[in-house]
Design an enzyme around this catalytic site. Structure first.
Site, PDB file in Angstrom:
ATOM      1  N   GLU A 107      -4.865  -7.177 -10.626  1.00 53.53           N
ATOM      2  CA  GLU A 107      -3.624  -7.868 -10.306  1.00 53.53           C
ATOM      3  C   GLU A 107      -3.703  -8.514  -8.932  1.00 53.53           C
ATOM      4  O   GLU A 107      -4.405  -8.041  -8.041  1.00 53.53           O
ATOM      5  CB  GLU A 107      -2.453  -6.864 -10.324  1.00 53.53           C
ATOM      6  N   CYS A 120      -1.733 -11.510  -1.987  1.00 49.43           N
ATOM      7  CA  CYS A 120      -2.313 -10.176  -1.836  1.00 49.43           C
ATOM      8  C   CYS A 120      -3.359 -10.035  -2.939  1.00 49.43           C
ATOM      9  O   CYS A 120      -3.021 -10.068  -4.121  1.00 49.43           O
ATOM     10  CB  CYS A 120      -1.188  -9.145  -1.990  1.00 49.43           C
ATOM     11  N   CYS A 127      -9.962   1.904  -7.649  1.00 54.92           N
ATOM     12  CA  CYS A 127     -10.315   2.244  -6.270  1.00 54.92           C
ATOM     13  C   CYS A 127     -10.883   3.659  -6.265  1.00 54.92           C
ATOM     14  O   CYS A 127     -10.416   4.527  -7.001  1.00 54.92           O
ATOM     15  CB  CYS A 127      -9.075   2.192  -5.376  1.00 54.92           C
ATOM     16  N   CYS A 131      -6.437   8.156  -2.624  1.00 61.51           N
ATOM     17  CA  CYS A 131      -5.248   8.511  -1.836  1.00 61.51           C
ATOM     18  C   CYS A 131      -4.141   8.923  -2.819  1.00 61.51           C
ATOM     19  O   CYS A 131      -3.814   8.172  -3.732  1.00 61.51           O
ATOM     20  CB  CYS A 131      -4.799   7.335  -0.981  1.00 61.51           C
ATOM     21  N   CYS A 134      -1.025   6.618  -3.855  1.00 60.77           N
ATOM     22  CA  CYS A 134      -1.271   5.241  -4.282  1.00 60.77           C
ATOM     23  C   CYS A 134      -1.632   5.217  -5.762  1.00 60.77           C
ATOM     24  O   CYS A 134      -2.518   5.950  -6.199  1.00 60.77           O
ATOM     25  CB  CYS A 134      -2.408   4.645  -3.457  1.00 60.77           C
ATOM     26  N   CYS A 358       3.047  -2.476  -2.333  1.00 56.91           N
ATOM     27  CA  CYS A 358       1.912  -1.694  -1.827  1.00 56.91           C
ATOM     28  C   CYS A 358       1.758  -0.406  -2.617  1.00 56.91           C
ATOM     29  O   CYS A 358       2.713   0.356  -2.766  1.00 56.91           O
ATOM     30  CB  CYS A 358       2.132  -1.286  -0.374  1.00 56.91           C
TER      31      CYS A 358
END
Ligand code: SAH
Length: 365
Positions: A107, A120, A127, A131, A134, A358
């Protein structure tokens, strides 16, 4: 770099075919020559792609049809196919879901402000940094994106802007933030090449201003040093989220490899080398990292450093047990950090309703 830590070991599987945007200007000329054409054809292609944002070879009518077909096939494989886009904030925020050549989904998010238009971008599918707050981190890493897959997200945003598709009419893309899916510095080589493509003036690149590009990282220290050596001076953002190692070890697990002190020293060196102030990103998580004593610790830590703190109200993610801090707690945190002479602002979060803010990008088909 002889002893590359594991986080830099890039999974190669699934990388797409070569595209013009993967190549520097001299590599483009070599590639065209290898295909049996005159090197100046590479400059023609570059003017179309980087100067006019054209990625359809059929529209490059100053090239003879045969040449166009051959070079088009070899250097313009379709990399991003739009699955859909959704808009919010009265049409000024747009999240686009892309399908890559191997079916992988990523995205990117476009945000129009009064004085700028920011895209962005994602640097990896998924990933590997894990974390816990997230959404992208929960699914793990699928693969790195190629340089051209990153550049194409920027070019696509610039096309949407130039076509006047965003609410408010025609606008120029001005800013790029590497705050989409992935840890950009764990895909260093391809991300660095993408940066060069973005900042070099047309026809070499897209001609964006370096200071309008922000590289956000969990704090991979050797890669921050490498970025300082790159000869670029893009803005660095460090996702700190805690001033103490005990908490940061749990919020940003790579902290067990490079701790708060080491990450800040690397950022200081980056600032000294580039003359650029860096950002500290701090997601405000209720009763986790938002205590007054942690604000004091953060203020003390950053006092005298060339840093600016961006507080991000925690965005909700599926299955998370955590909430954003209440407004008064946030205000007190700002007041305390500012008391140390540290500059601090609260980020105007965009796209929360479309899971585009975010930490919310998860690219579900
Ligand atoms: N991997 C890079 C870039 C991607 S995330 C990095 O971590 O910096 C961009 C920013 O969003 C990071 O600061 C990240 O910590 C933050 N973020 C992640 N999840 C979030 C959430 N749920 N709410 C608010 N910010 C979040």
């Amino acid at each position: 770099m002889t002893s590359l830590p594991l986080v830099f070991d890039p999974p190669r599987r699934g990388l797409p075919p070569r595209h013009l945007a993967d190549l520097s200007q001299s590599e483009r000329r070599d590639a065209v020559a290898e295909l049996g054409e005159k090197p100046f054809r590479a400059d023609q292609l570059s003017r179309h792609y980087f100067g006019r944002l054209e990625n359809n070879p059929d529209a490059m009518t100053d090239l003879p049809t045969g040449v166009r077909d051959k070079l088009g096939q070899a250097l313009f494989p379709p990399l991003l196919t739009e699955v859909r886009h959704v808009e919010t904030d009265s049409g000024t925020t747009r999240k686009t879901l892309w399908k890559l050549h191997d079916g992988t989904l990523v995205e990117s998010v476009l945000m129009r402000y009064k004085d700028r238009l920011t895209v962005c971008v994602s640097s990896q599918a998924g990933c590997g940094m894990a974390c816990p707050f997230c959404a992208t981190g929960q699914g793990g890493l699928t693969r790195n994106l190629s340089t051209a897959e990153i550049v194409e997200q920027v070019a696509a945003a610039a096309r949407v802007a130039a076509a006047g598709e965003l609410s408010g009419g025609v606008v120029r893309l001005s800013n790029v933030v590497f705050m989409g899916m992935g840890e950009p510095l764990a895909n260093y080589k391809r991300v660095a090449a993408a940066l060069h493509r973005m900042v070099e003036p047309a026809p070499a690149g897209l001609g964006l201003s370096q200071r309008h590009i922000t590289m956000s990282t969990v704090g991979l220290v050797p890669a921050i040093h490498r970025l300082a050596d790159e000869g670029l001076n893009v803005t660095l953002a460090v996702s700190l989220h805690a001033p103490d190692d005990e908490l940061r070890d749990t919020l940003v697990p790579v902290n067990t490899r490079w701790n708060v002190r080491e990450v800040l020293e690397a950022a200081d060196e980056y600032a000294a080398r580039t003359g650029r102030r860096y950002s500290i990103e701090y997601a405000m998580i209720r009763n986790i990292n938002d205590q007054g004593w942690r604000a004091d610790l953060l203020g003390e830590l950053l006092s005298g450093r060339l840093a600016h703190v961006n507080l991000i109200p925690l965005n909700p993610t599926p299955g998370s047990k955590w909430d954003a801090s209440p407004k008064p707690v946030e205000e007190e945190f700002v007041r305390r950090v500012a008391a140390y002479g540290v500059s601090i602002t609260v980020r105007d979060t965009r796209g929360r309703e479309i899971d585009g803010a975010c930490g919310q990008l998860a690219a579900k088909g």
